[in-house]
Design a protein around this motif. Structure first.
Motif, mmCIF file in Angstrom:
data_model
loop_
_atom_site.group_PDB
_atom_site.id
_atom_site.type_symbol
_atom_site.label_atom_id
_atom_site.label_comp_id
_atom_site.label_asym_id
_atom_site.label_seq_id
_atom_site.Cartn_x
_atom_site.Cartn_y
_atom_site.Cartn_z
ATOM 1 N N UNK A 178 0.842 -1.200 0.000
ATOM 2 C CA UNK A 178 0.000 0.000 0.000
ATOM 3 C C UNK A 178 0.874 1.245 0.000
ATOM 4 N N UNK A 179 0.417 2.300 -0.677
ATOM 5 C CA UNK A 179 1.091 3.596 -0.682
ATOM 6 C C UNK A 179 0.503 4.418 0.456
ATOM 7 N N UNK A 180 1.314 4.755 1.438
ATOM 8 C CA UNK A 180 0.838 5.411 2.654
ATOM 9 C C UNK A 180 0.923 6.932 2.598
ATOM 10 N N UNK A 181 1.895 7.440 1.861
ATOM 11 C CA UNK A 181 2.137 8.873 1.854
ATOM 12 C C UNK A 181 2.816 9.275 0.549
ATOM 13 N N UNK A 182 2.486 10.451 0.047
ATOM 14 C CA UNK A 182 3.142 10.992 -1.140
ATOM 15 C C UNK A 182 3.413 12.469 -0.903
ATOM 16 N N UNK A 183 4.650 12.884 -1.116
ATOM 17 C CA UNK A 183 5.031 14.281 -0.949
ATOM 18 C C UNK A 183 5.828 14.727 -2.173
ATOM 19 N N UNK A 184 5.508 15.914 -2.673
ATOM 20 C CA UNK A 184 6.224 16.487 -3.809
ATOM 21 C C UNK A 184 6.863 17.784 -3.339
ATOM 22 N N UNK A 185 8.187 17.916 -3.524
ATOM 23 C CA UNK A 185 8.901 19.097 -3.045
ATOM 24 C C UNK A 185 9.817 19.663 -4.125
ATOM 25 N N UNK A 186 10.236 20.905 -3.922
ATOM 26 C CA UNK A 186 11.215 21.530 -4.800
ATOM 27 C C UNK A 186 12.607 21.178 -4.287
ATOM 28 N N UNK A 219 5.139 12.903 -14.688
ATOM 29 C CA UNK A 219 4.641 13.262 -16.018
ATOM 30 C C UNK A 219 3.481 14.245 -15.928
ATOM 31 N N UNK A 220 2.524 13.941 -15.054
ATOM 32 C CA UNK A 220 1.344 14.802 -14.925
ATOM 33 C C UNK A 220 1.680 16.136 -14.245
ATOM 34 N N UNK A 272 -3.194 12.608 -7.454
ATOM 35 C CA UNK A 272 -2.429 11.632 -6.658
ATOM 36 C C UNK A 272 -3.335 10.501 -6.199
ATOM 37 N N UNK A 273 -4.532 10.843 -5.703
ATOM 38 C CA UNK A 273 -5.468 9.820 -5.239
ATOM 39 C C UNK A 273 -5.879 8.893 -6.380
ATOM 40 N N UNK A 274 -6.101 9.473 -7.549
ATOM 41 C CA UNK A 274 -6.487 8.674 -8.705
ATOM 42 C C UNK A 274 -5.368 7.715 -9.110
ATOM 43 N N UNK A 275 -4.139 8.237 -9.164
ATOM 44 C CA UNK A 275 -2.997 7.395 -9.540
ATOM 45 C C UNK A 275 -2.750 6.318 -8.496
ATOM 46 N N UNK A 276 -2.918 6.670 -7.218
ATOM 47 C CA UNK A 276 -2.695 5.706 -6.136
ATOM 48 C C UNK A 276 -3.639 4.509 -6.267
ATOM 49 N N UNK A 277 -4.898 4.783 -6.560
ATOM 50 C CA UNK A 277 -5.861 3.693 -6.724
ATOM 51 C C UNK A 277 -5.483 2.787 -7.891
ATOM 52 N N UNK A 278 -4.956 3.406 -8.945
ATOM 53 C CA UNK A 278 -4.546 2.619 -10.116
ATOM 54 C C UNK A 278 -3.421 1.656 -9.770
ATOM 55 N N UNK A 279 -2.443 2.144 -9.015
ATOM 56 C CA UNK A 279 -1.251 1.330 -8.756
ATOM 57 C C UNK A 279 -1.394 0.352 -7.601
ATOM 58 N N UNK A 280 -2.376 0.538 -6.747
ATOM 59 C CA UNK A 280 -2.582 -0.465 -5.698
ATOM 60 C C UNK A 280 -3.644 -1.479 -6.121
#
Length: 215
Positions: free
Chosen positions: A1-9, A93-94, A119-127
């Motif tokens: 399961x993917x628990x957390x996603x963070x995007x930073x500079x 990519x997105x 992110x939520x949409x992609x997460x559902x796809x990959x899990x």
């Protein structure tokens, strides 16, 4: 399961977007991991490995650096690494298509928080189970997961060891391994030639002895 996603500079560690599962849904406290994720993002720079997995017990951090942006996810240790990096590539990519020009200009944290919807949409796809069955369709660049550096989160955060140093050490070990393999092949070849030469000398000596015996 993917628990957390963070995007930073990457340049300053500024958080751009995030998606974190609620603690109640997971039955576990993610505050410690959130703190580690923020520390890690502040340590990254342009010299850091582009792809890396950092193990933290029963979970793992995976990150991807691309075009000055860090895409980091926290997954259960059993979640396939290949799938985790395919997920991060998808986000890149997105995100790049939507916000590339604005990333260098923003000043406040989480200016692109609306990206959580994607992110939520992609997460559902990959899990989803189908994604796991379709691992073979992931690009060949991601198939070689052995090239992705693996380290321990404690080594990087508590000891303050730079990821670039770990990468250099891993590269040196890889070079030594290749040199050892090359030397081993050379010695094996020499050993084979020596055995052939010894056999030839033996048979030549035997032929000479037989010839003199019959004379």
């Amino acid at each position: 399961m993917i628990l957390m996603t963070i995007i930073t500079r990457v340049s300053d560690g500024l958080p751009l977007a995030a998606s974190i599962q609620e603690d109640e849904q997971l039955g576990r406290d993610l505050q410690q991991y959130q703190s580690q994720a923020k520390q890690l993002c502040r340590k990254l720079n342009t010299q850091s490995p582009e792809r890396c997995t950092l193990e933290a017990g029963d979970v793992s951090f995976h990150y991807l650096l691309a075009q000055g942006v860090c895409y980091l996810s926290l997954c259960e240790a059993c979640f396939p690494r290949k799938l985790a990096f395919a997920y991060l590539e998808d986000l890149h990519t997105e995100f790049y298509d939507q916000y590339a020009r604005r990333v260098p200009l923003v000043m406040r944290p989480y200016p692109f928080i609306e990206f959580d919807t994607y992110i939520q949409k992609a997460k559902k796809t990959y899990i989803d189970g189908r994604a796991r069955r379709d691992l073979g369709s992931i690009s060949s660049e991601l198939q070689d997961v052995q090239r992705i550096m693996v380290a321990n989160i404690e080594e990087v955060l508590q000891r303050g060891e730079a990821l670039s140093t770990l990468e250099t050490r891993a590269s040196n070990l890889s070079t030594l391994s290749k040199n050892y393999s090359s030397d081993a092949k050379y010695l094996n070849t020499r050993s084979t030639y020596a055995k052939i030469a010894a056999g030839a000398v033996f048979f030549l000596t035997l032929i000479i002895c037989v010839r003199f015996w019959w004379l």
